[in-house]
Design a protein around this motif. Sequence first.
Motif, mmCIF file in Angstrom:
data_model
loop_
_atom_site.group_PDB
_atom_site.id
_atom_site.type_symbol
_atom_site.label_atom_id
_atom_site.label_comp_id
_atom_site.label_asym_id
_atom_site.label_seq_id
_atom_site.Cartn_x
_atom_site.Cartn_y
_atom_site.Cartn_z
ATOM 1 N N UNK A 185 0.812 -1.216 0.000
ATOM 2 C CA UNK A 185 0.000 0.000 0.000
ATOM 3 C C UNK A 185 0.847 1.268 0.000
ATOM 4 N N UNK A 186 2.165 1.110 0.244
ATOM 5 C CA UNK A 186 3.072 2.260 0.210
ATOM 6 C C UNK A 186 3.725 2.449 -1.153
ATOM 7 N N UNK A 191 3.594 4.638 -10.467
ATOM 8 C CA UNK A 191 4.471 3.670 -11.124
ATOM 9 C C UNK A 191 3.662 2.693 -11.969
ATOM 10 N N UNK A 192 2.545 2.251 -11.422
ATOM 11 C CA UNK A 192 1.684 1.330 -12.167
ATOM 12 C C UNK A 192 0.987 2.049 -13.322
ATOM 13 N N UNK A 193 0.636 3.307 -13.106
ATOM 14 C CA UNK A 193 -0.006 4.079 -14.174
ATOM 15 C C UNK A 193 0.954 4.271 -15.339
ATOM 16 N N UNK A 194 2.218 4.548 -15.032
ATOM 17 C CA UNK A 194 3.210 4.695 -16.101
ATOM 18 C C UNK A 194 3.404 3.376 -16.840
ATOM 19 N N UNK A 195 3.379 2.266 -16.091
ATOM 20 C CA UNK A 195 3.517 0.954 -16.728
ATOM 21 C C UNK A 195 2.321 0.657 -17.632
ATOM 22 N N UNK A 196 1.125 1.074 -17.224
ATOM 23 C CA UNK A 196 -0.063 0.884 -18.070
ATOM 24 C C UNK A 196 0.069 1.655 -19.380
ATOM 25 N N UNK A 205 4.129 -5.897 -14.526
ATOM 26 C CA UNK A 205 4.058 -4.892 -13.451
ATOM 27 C C UNK A 205 4.450 -5.510 -12.111
ATOM 28 N N UNK A 206 3.998 -6.753 -11.885
ATOM 29 C CA UNK A 206 4.333 -7.406 -10.615
ATOM 30 C C UNK A 206 5.843 -7.670 -10.516
ATOM 31 N N UNK A 212 10.711 -5.463 -7.022
ATOM 32 C CA UNK A 212 11.837 -4.586 -6.628
ATOM 33 C C UNK A 212 11.490 -3.605 -5.511
ATOM 34 N N UNK A 213 10.272 -3.072 -5.528
ATOM 35 C CA UNK A 213 9.885 -2.128 -4.483
ATOM 36 C C UNK A 213 9.775 -2.798 -3.114
ATOM 37 N N UNK A 214 9.533 -4.113 -3.121
ATOM 38 C CA UNK A 214 9.386 -4.845 -1.863
ATOM 39 C C UNK A 214 10.693 -5.479 -1.388
ATOM 40 N N UNK A 215 11.794 -5.153 -2.033
ATOM 41 C CA UNK A 215 13.066 -5.798 -1.685
ATOM 42 C C UNK A 215 13.467 -5.592 -0.219
ATOM 43 N N UNK A 216 13.361 -4.371 0.341
ATOM 44 C CA UNK A 216 13.701 -4.217 1.768
ATOM 45 C C UNK A 216 12.805 -5.052 2.681
#
Length: 298
Positions: A185-186, A191-196, A205-206, A212-216
């Motif tokens: 949710x953060x 980012x998803x809109x640009x990918x669309x 997109x996943x 990558x955004x969930x790597x930490x």
Amino acid sequence: MARLKGKNKIRDLLSGYSFMAPTIIILGCFLLLPIGYAIYLSFHKVNLLGTVSYKFTGTANFERMVDDPRLWIALRNTAKYALIVVPAQTILSLVLASILNMKLRYRNFFRVAFYLPTVTSSAVLVLIFMWIYNSNGLLNYLLDLVGLPTYNWLGDPSVALLGIMIMNIWSTAPLFMVIYLAALQDIPENLYEAADIDGANGWQKFWRITVPQLKPVTFYVVVMGIIGTFQLFDQSYIFSAGSGGPNNATLTMVLLIYQYAFKSMDMGYASALAFLLAVVIMLITLIQRLIFKEERLN
């Protein structure tokens, strides 16, 4: 002027440490002192029956590990358990979080329902799964109902540890699911809109944005999962009635430490094993940090 600045600096330090004193005292009494005492015991032969005595043995307890076959069995079982459970619970928790992050109907109900195993007592979960795996339990009943052969799930060394793995994946994945859900949710929606706009499909997109955004967060989940799996005790203890059976199939490092400490009353060797387990966990964590080089958010 310099003397006044020095007095103010000392006063600030004293004020800071006075506020920290309760925490320092509690951590010192219940964390640092036990660790130091355990290290001290690992270099001694301890007699707790009758007159308590400590006999310094140097590195004898550590040298004894090389010729201890049950130690290598416990290490193998624990490593096998971690190699299967950690990836499975990480992937499952990410998949569940991704599904529950969608705009589904009744998603709040499913979030609560999926999280329920985490708040259930570990001992109760073990007893439930023992009933399921029992020769006359639910699993064999369902197999017999559809005409398949039944099995001795608790008595076969080849599948006993697997039964504990399935139970732990089912009960721990929801906890990490909540962590992933908060992280999802953060992620910025743009980012998803640009990918669309670029024509990316759901899988792209996943894989290219979400993961990558969930790597930490993945770094945290994997490290906590490894620490939790290497500290497996209560499930193995209840499943095997404290023996680690059948045929040492469910013997783990912490259960082995418990047996030496409280059954054999060999506190010195048990402390050495605990020290070894701590070193193994720290080494694995350091390796994880090398693998996840970008675990910090920019």
